[in-house]
Design an enzyme around this catalytic site. Structure first.
Site, PDB file in Angstrom:
ATOM      1  N   LEU A 204       0.858  -1.197   0.000  1.00 37.19           N
ATOM      2  CA  LEU A 204       0.000   0.000   0.000  1.00 37.19           C
ATOM      3  C   LEU A 204       0.886   1.235   0.000  1.00 37.19           C
ATOM      4  O   LEU A 204       1.785   1.328   0.846  1.00 37.19           O
ATOM      5  CB  LEU A 204      -0.798   0.066   1.305  1.00 37.19           C
ATOM      6  CG  LEU A 204      -2.002  -0.816   1.541  1.00 37.19           C
ATOM      7  CD1 LEU A 204      -2.522  -0.584   2.950  1.00 37.19           C
ATOM      8  CD2 LEU A 204      -3.098  -0.514   0.515  1.00 37.19           C
ATOM      9  N   HIS A 205       0.635   2.133  -0.902  1.00 41.01           N
ATOM     10  CA  HIS A 205       1.385   3.395  -0.821  1.00 41.01           C
ATOM     11  C   HIS A 205       0.664   4.585  -1.455  1.00 41.01           C
ATOM     12  O   HIS A 205       1.125   5.713  -1.359  1.00 41.01           O
ATOM     13  CB  HIS A 205       2.770   3.249  -1.465  1.00 41.01           C
ATOM     14  CG  HIS A 205       2.712   3.230  -2.971  1.00 41.01           C
ATOM     15  ND1 HIS A 205       2.281   2.150  -3.678  1.00 41.01           N
ATOM     16  CD2 HIS A 205       3.005   4.184  -3.883  1.00 41.01           C
ATOM     17  CE1 HIS A 205       2.321   2.415  -4.959  1.00 41.01           C
ATOM     18  NE2 HIS A 205       2.748   3.650  -5.127  1.00 41.01           N
ATOM     19  N   ARG A 206      -0.481   4.339  -2.128  1.00 43.12           N
ATOM     20  CA  ARG A 206      -1.179   5.463  -2.786  1.00 43.12           C
ATOM     21  C   ARG A 206      -1.635   6.479  -1.762  1.00 43.12           C
ATOM     22  O   ARG A 206      -2.295   6.109  -0.778  1.00 43.12           O
ATOM     23  CB  ARG A 206      -2.445   4.976  -3.495  1.00 43.12           C
ATOM     24  CG  ARG A 206      -2.222   4.045  -4.595  1.00 43.12           C
ATOM     25  CD  ARG A 206      -2.187   4.708  -5.949  1.00 43.12           C
ATOM     26  NE  ARG A 206      -1.527   3.773  -6.830  1.00 43.12           N
ATOM     27  CZ  ARG A 206      -0.478   4.041  -7.602  1.00 43.12           C
ATOM     28  NH1 ARG A 206       0.012   5.247  -7.654  1.00 43.12           N
ATOM     29  NH2 ARG A 206       0.064   3.124  -8.337  1.00 43.12           N
ATOM     30  N   ASP A 283      -2.172  -1.697  -3.998  1.00 45.61           N
ATOM     31  CA  ASP A 283      -2.668  -0.539  -4.739  1.00 45.61           C
ATOM     32  C   ASP A 283      -1.633  -0.086  -5.772  1.00 45.61           C
ATOM     33  O   ASP A 283      -1.714   1.005  -6.312  1.00 45.61           O
ATOM     34  CB  ASP A 283      -3.084   0.601  -3.794  1.00 45.61           C
ATOM     35  CG  ASP A 283      -1.938   1.133  -2.947  1.00 45.61           C
ATOM     36  OD1 ASP A 283      -0.772   0.752  -3.173  1.00 45.61           O
ATOM     37  OD2 ASP A 283      -2.218   1.967  -2.052  1.00 45.61           O
TER      38      ASP A 283
END
Ligand code: UD1
Length: 362
Positions: A204-206, A283
């Site tokens: 996850l990094h968005r 993501d």
């Protein structure tokens, strides 16, 4: 022919590696590599250069992290004198990060032709910084190299001259194919105490997911359930790690005994980890493509994807960020076997060679 090749952030490195190899092997092309320094941690940059045998950058702009405006402006300021000095025939950028648009803009204003690799992808979500970067970069590019049919359609609809558009396949898959055997030798499963097929992977990094407490919380509520079924390995992006603390999720995460939070992995370990996972939840854009080729279920925790071929032909499913929707998709995937899927057209490991051939003829 002199080509200045741009890379800056982690997903760029897998794309630039086969291009540098193909250009280096071509008798008519002299490639130079520019690293903007957008990513700079060892695990986010150096490790990828080593493992993918990317030559040392000829130039490093060392911009580091900042707001979008400052980072983009700083790359432009530092890149302009390089273009003036080097006088390249082409500036080539990959993907959709700030480094890509910043260097394309500098080049085109100096009258240097711009080539964009991974052109034409559209999420149709202007809230994503990458979507802005894609649309702008494509609109000023002289050659547009496309990974999947949707990219060709999108560019034509936007009025791009079809003569500039080339459907060449996917350079990220060139790297996956070239590295697969080496990645298989990774000891990452033993190191983390995992059994093939008996764990999940999460990335996850968005900003849209990890900067908003309500959305991040909904995703973590689903992960809490999933880690009770099978361990979840979570190589955590620095931005996400910072936000778990800032948004008050650190205790919740520490309370999940099946969640293994680890530092970002290098390419080979991450490929092995993904290839042997039960389900990947992500993501990321690139991971949707890699799981398609690796034949592993991918649940994309977003409302849209710019890579629709990974759904129509691959293993990807868009599930959004609602807790119940994530859990229901996860249970469905866990209960079903993957049948053999068709490989997307031209994802055959030879995209970089095609790009070299086309550029050499210009
Ligand atoms: C960038 C790209 C995104 C890509 C992602 C992959 C843009 C707009 N975004 O997002 O498309 O999917 O890279 O990782 O270009 N940081 C470190 N060490 C590093 C790099 C970053 O600690 O080596 C931290 C910094 O606190 C920084 C934050 O991560 O502020 C975000 O980095 P940045 O490059 O601005 O964006 P990403 O979220 O990584």
């Amino acid at each position: 022919m002199k080509i200045l090749n741009i890379c800056g952030a982690r997903p760029n490195f897998m794309k630039i590696a086969p291009l540098m190899r193909a250009f280096g092997a071509h008798k008519n092309i002299t490639p130079l590599l520019v690293h903007t320094g957008q990513h700079y941690d060892k695990n986010m940059s150096d490790l990828f250069f080593k493992q993918l045998r990317i030559p040392e950058p000829d130039i490093n702009l060392e911009v580091g992290s900042a707001s979008h405006a400052v980072q983009t402006a700083e790359i432009m300021r530092r890149f302009e004198p390089i273009v003036l000095e080097q006088k390249p025939d082409w500036v080539l950028g990959v993907g959709d990060v700030n480094s890509t648009i910043a260097c394309a803009l500098v080049a085109t204003k100096l009258g240097v032709r711009v080539a964009h690799v991974e052109a034409g992808l559209r999420s149709f979500d202007r809230g994503m910084p990458e979507e802005i970067n894609r649309v702008l970069t494509d609109s000023i590019s002289d050659l547009l190299f496309v990974t999947e049919p949707s990219g060709v359609e999108n560019l034509k609809r936007e009025g791009v001259d079809p003569a500039k558009i080339h459907f060449v396949g996917n350079v990220m898959i060139d790297t996956l194919k070239a590295s697969r055997a080496e990645a298989e030798k990774s000891a990452v499963l033993d190191t983390l105490g995992l059994k093939a097929g008996r764990y999940n992977v999460l990335t996850l990094h968005r900003p849209s997911n990890v900067d908003h407490p309500a959305i991040f919380g909904r995703i973590l509520a689903a992960i809490d359930e999933i880690q009770r079924d099978l361990p979840v390995v979570f190589p955590i992006h620095p931005r996400t790690l910072a936000n778990t603390k800032k948004l008050g999720f650190a205790d919740k995460l520490a309370g999940m005994s099946g969640l293994k939070i680890i530092e970002p992995l290098g390419y080979l370990d991450f490929t092995k980890l993904t290839a042997s996972a039960a389900v990947v939840l992500t993501d990321s854009g690139g991971i949707q493509e890699e799981t398609t080729i690796l034949g592993v279920w991918c649940l994309t925790l977003r409302e849209n994807t710019e890579r629709p071929v990974t759904i129509s032909q691959g293993t990807n499913e868009l599930v959004g960020t609602d807790t119940a929707a994530i859990l229901s998709a996860y249970r469905k995937r866990r209960a079903s076997k993957l049948s053999n899927r068709p490989v997307p057209d031209k994802w055959d490991g030879r995209a970089a060679e095609r790009i070299a051939e086309i550029l050499a003829k210009t």
